[in-house]
Design a protein around this motif. Structure first.
Motif, PDB file in Angstrom:
ATOM      1  N   ARG A 143       0.808  -1.218   0.000  1.00  0.00           N
ATOM      2  CA  ARG A 143       0.000   0.000   0.000  1.00  0.00           C
ATOM      3  C   ARG A 143       0.843   1.269   0.000  1.00  0.00           C
ATOM      4  O   ARG A 143       0.534   2.233  -0.697  1.00  0.00           O
ATOM      5  CB  ARG A 143      -0.916   0.002   1.221  1.00  0.00           C
ATOM      6  N   SER A 152      -2.935   2.828  -8.766  1.00  0.00           N
ATOM      7  CA  SER A 152      -3.887   1.723  -8.839  1.00  0.00           C
ATOM      8  C   SER A 152      -3.306   0.476  -8.182  1.00  0.00           C
ATOM      9  O   SER A 152      -2.089   0.288  -8.119  1.00  0.00           O
ATOM     10  CB  SER A 152      -4.244   1.415 -10.291  1.00  0.00           C
ATOM     11  N   ARG A 184      -8.738   0.625  -8.941  1.00  0.00           N
ATOM     12  CA  ARG A 184      -8.976   1.208  -7.620  1.00  0.00           C
ATOM     13  C   ARG A 184      -7.637   1.600  -7.004  1.00  0.00           C
ATOM     14  O   ARG A 184      -6.654   0.868  -7.108  1.00  0.00           O
ATOM     15  CB  ARG A 184      -9.674   0.163  -6.753  1.00  0.00           C
ATOM     16  N   THR A 185      -7.576   2.756  -6.369  1.00  0.00           N
ATOM     17  CA  THR A 185      -6.306   3.151  -5.764  1.00  0.00           C
ATOM     18  C   THR A 185      -5.971   2.209  -4.606  1.00  0.00           C
ATOM     19  O   THR A 185      -6.861   1.823  -3.827  1.00  0.00           O
ATOM     20  CB  THR A 185      -6.341   4.603  -5.268  1.00  0.00           C
ATOM     21  N   GLY A 187      -4.539   2.640  -1.901  1.00  0.00           N
ATOM     22  CA  GLY A 187      -4.775   3.171  -0.562  1.00  0.00           C
ATOM     23  C   GLY A 187      -6.188   2.988  -0.058  1.00  0.00           C
ATOM     24  O   GLY A 187      -6.449   3.161   1.138  1.00  0.00           O
ATOM     25  N   THR A 188      -7.143   2.652  -0.947  1.00  0.00           N
ATOM     26  CA  THR A 188      -8.525   2.443  -0.517  1.00  0.00           C
ATOM     27  C   THR A 188      -8.788   1.003  -0.078  1.00  0.00           C
ATOM     28  O   THR A 188      -9.900   0.674   0.322  1.00  0.00           O
ATOM     29  CB  THR A 188      -9.510   2.811  -1.642  1.00  0.00           C
ATOM     30  N   ASP A 190      -7.927  -2.098   2.535  1.00  0.00           N
ATOM     31  CA  ASP A 190      -7.351  -2.263   3.864  1.00  0.00           C
ATOM     32  C   ASP A 190      -6.326  -3.389   3.863  1.00  0.00           C
ATOM     33  O   ASP A 190      -6.166  -4.120   2.868  1.00  0.00           O
ATOM     34  CB  ASP A 190      -8.428  -2.469   4.925  1.00  0.00           C
ATOM     35  N   VAL A 262     -15.603   4.965  -4.556  1.00  0.00           N
ATOM     36  CA  VAL A 262     -14.234   4.530  -4.258  1.00  0.00           C
ATOM     37  C   VAL A 262     -13.302   5.114  -5.313  1.00  0.00           C
ATOM     38  O   VAL A 262     -13.536   4.959  -6.513  1.00  0.00           O
ATOM     39  CB  VAL A 262     -14.125   2.991  -4.245  1.00  0.00           C
ATOM     40  N   SER A 263     -12.251   5.780  -4.894  1.00  0.00           N
ATOM     41  CA  SER A 263     -11.360   6.466  -5.825  1.00  0.00           C
ATOM     42  C   SER A 263     -10.616   5.480  -6.718  1.00  0.00           C
ATOM     43  O   SER A 263     -10.269   4.378  -6.299  1.00  0.00           O
ATOM     44  CB  SER A 263     -10.371   7.354  -5.077  1.00  0.00           C
ATOM     45  N   ARG A 264     -10.372   5.936  -7.954  1.00  0.00           N
ATOM     46  CA  ARG A 264      -9.677   5.116  -8.944  1.00  0.00           C
ATOM     47  C   ARG A 264      -8.539   5.929  -9.549  1.00  0.00           C
ATOM     48  O   ARG A 264      -8.592   7.142  -9.623  1.00  0.00           O
ATOM     49  CB  ARG A 264     -10.618   4.670 -10.055  1.00  0.00           C
TER      50      ARG A 264
END
Length: 266
Positions: A143, A152, A184-185, A187-188, A190, A262-264
């Motif tokens: 991460r 990504s 998806r990034t 960092g999103t 876990d 959710v950020s991409r």
């Protein structure tokens, strides 16, 4: 580019041929390495780290090779025509009285003191196939290392600075198995989700190491336009990473659809 399973299989083959043997021929046809003479040295072991191959001698030297896109090693019986290795594509020859290991089209070749291997490998993340892999620590590094959590997850999996050994095949297959949107990034996600991705890649690579590359199962990689094995949607492909290091990531647009909010990475 060969992935960690290929390097493990290659290292095992070379280790079986050379471990405990004295080199009677050692030719390194690479830049300034031509004057290095390793003949008379005993091979201690041949191991892999991520996508890197390490041939270590008992007196503390290491030959390091990276296959890049087209490299390969093969073993032939010393004295046979196959062991001559005179073709320009052969960049390394390491031979015992019985067996000869030949490296073709290698992408990188170095010789260092074994104690200095970290100079070559210290920037890499943990080997995903390491026996003592700390999966949670590797997940956090996946991460946060490299260019950080804003890239990504597919790009993070390919980044050897984060975790070593995963390439386009196992990145795509692990993301598909976990139904994860490749864009998806990272960092999103876990730590548990990232650990699950790493364990999936590790499991699939281990199957190939134990049973051979023919045991690889491709559910998305290389299946552009073919129906998804789960939902029958046509498999798509998109490039991860920027030129000139872009790599194809195959995915199912339905099974791995973006999650709302959710950020991409774009």
């Amino acid at each position: 580019m060969p992935e960690g399973d290929v390097l493990r299989l290659t290292a095992a083959r070379l280790d079986a041929a050379l471990r405990g043997a004295v080199l009677v021929r050692a030719e390194l046809r690479w830049g300034g390495l031509g004057d290095i003479d390793l003949t008379g040295r005993e091979v201690a072991e041949v191991v892999a780290y991520g996508k890197n191959l390490l041939v270590r001698t008992t007196d503390g030297w290491t030959v390091h090779a990276h296959l890049r896109m087209e490299g390969r090693w093969y073993v032939a019986r010393t004295g046979s025509p196959e062991a001559e290795g005179r073709a320009p594509r052969v960049r390394a020859v390491l031979a015992s009285a019985r067996w000869t290991a030949l490296g073709e089209n290698l992408g990188m070749l170095n010789v260092v003191r074994s104690r200095d291997e970290r100079r070559l490998l210290g920037h890499l993340g943990p080997d995903v196939l390491a026996d003592a892999l700390d999966v949670r620590a590797a997940a956090l590094r996946l991460r946060d290392a490299g260019d950080g959590p804003g890239v990504s997850v597919s790009e993070a999996l390919l980044d050897q600075r984060r975790v070593a050994g995963i390439g386009t095949i196992y990145a795509a297959e692990s993301l598909f198995a976990r139904r994860t949107d490749p864009w998806r990034t990272v960092g999103t996600l876990d730590a548990d989700e990232l650990a699950a991705l790493l364990l999936t890649a590790r499991r699939d690579m281990t199957v190939a190491v134990m049973h051979g590359l023919e045991a690889r199962e491709s559910r998305v990689h290389g299946r552009l336009g073919r129906p998804c094995v789960r939902c029958r949607t046509a498999i798509a492909v998109r490039q991860a990473r920027r030129p000139p290091e872009e790599r194809p990531i195959f995915f199912c647009p339905r099974c791995q659809a973006p999650q709302p909010g959710v950020s991409r990475s774009v």
